[in-house]
Design an enzyme around this catalytic site. Sequence first.
Site, PDB file in Angstrom:
ATOM      1  CB  CYS A 100       0.052  -1.456  -3.826  1.00 18.37           C
ATOM      2  SG  CYS A 100       0.377   0.306  -3.615  1.00 18.37           S
ATOM      3  CB  CYS A 196      -4.121   3.140  -7.175  1.00 21.21           C
ATOM      4  SG  CYS A 196      -2.777   1.964  -7.249  1.00 21.21           S
TER       5      CYS A 196
END
Length: 371
Positions: A100, A196
Amino acid sequence: MKPQRVVVGLSGGVDSAVSAYLLKQQGHEVVGIFMKNWEDDDDSEYCSSNIDFVDAAAVADVLGIEIEHVNFAADYKDRVFAEFLREYQAGRTPNPDVLCNAEIKFKAFLDHAMRLGAEKIATGHYARVRERNGEHQLLKGLDPLKDQSYFLHRLTEAQLSKTLFPVGELPKTEVRRIAAEIGLPNAKKKDSTGICFIGERPFREFLNRYLANTPGPIKDDRGRKVGEHVGLSFYTLGQRKGIGIGGVKESKSAKGGSEHEPWFVARKDMASNTLYIVQGHEHPWLLSRTLTADDTSWVAGSAPAARAAAAKTRYRQSDAACDITPTSGGFSLQFVQPQWAVTPGQSAVVYDGEVCLGGGVIASAEALTPA
């Protein structure tokens, strides 16, 4: 540093909020961006992005800066989540936070910020950037308990040259103190944990939606069947809880351990769909002196020469002394002390003191005792 236009990734957490405040104090023109990276189940109790945006907007209001809500969910699904699933399907354990950072926060977000006329971007990561002889280095954050350079090791020198980490010089306690002192609404907000897009939900339940599971045997280190697994993708090396063999007791383990020693996942045999477990934290199947890594990324753009270094094979561990040897496909590490549960798919990150050199994805590790 002369005042610049800096775009800050405001996550809703205290670290990015204080980062924005510090930059404003330094006289920069600060703009906030909230990145939405996941939207498959926004309304669920586990996905906190709506709450996080409200918190980020409240911080922007207190600081008197603009905030923009940007949706990177499509990029995230293509560049991070698809790779995450591929790795799990192959029996490895990936680290989506590393991906990410490389693909979203310091590519998609950086590109977007530059289109907004930013000269720099900033995030609330605990790391530092140092310019030396015209080159940009990634350094550990000064708070050893919060250092996040491990997750940032795939950043390039070009990305680092445009990046600021305002809280990298501070201990977390000081960041919390500043947040409370200036009245930030999220001063006491808990640090986010977990991946997340999964949040606090049960991991296996989440993976079940996306991966086919083929049950198979669980065997011990002597090849005896002791249970059934639900699918190799759902286990990771070193795992202790949730193996599902609750009632199994051994009179003595292979190395003479106690019958009460806990069981750990030690290896996966994809070809035979077998999960191997062992008793005792220090079982030789769980310990490795050497590993090989591929899919490498070096901050300076090229691999370091063969040399003594230090490395981490998981985030929450101390640097371990090792020798690095570049190979045609990546590198190998030879550790001074055996490392515990070295896991294919995770990152091996290499350091020279406080400087993070880069790293690669663990392809294999050699146990002290072969199967």
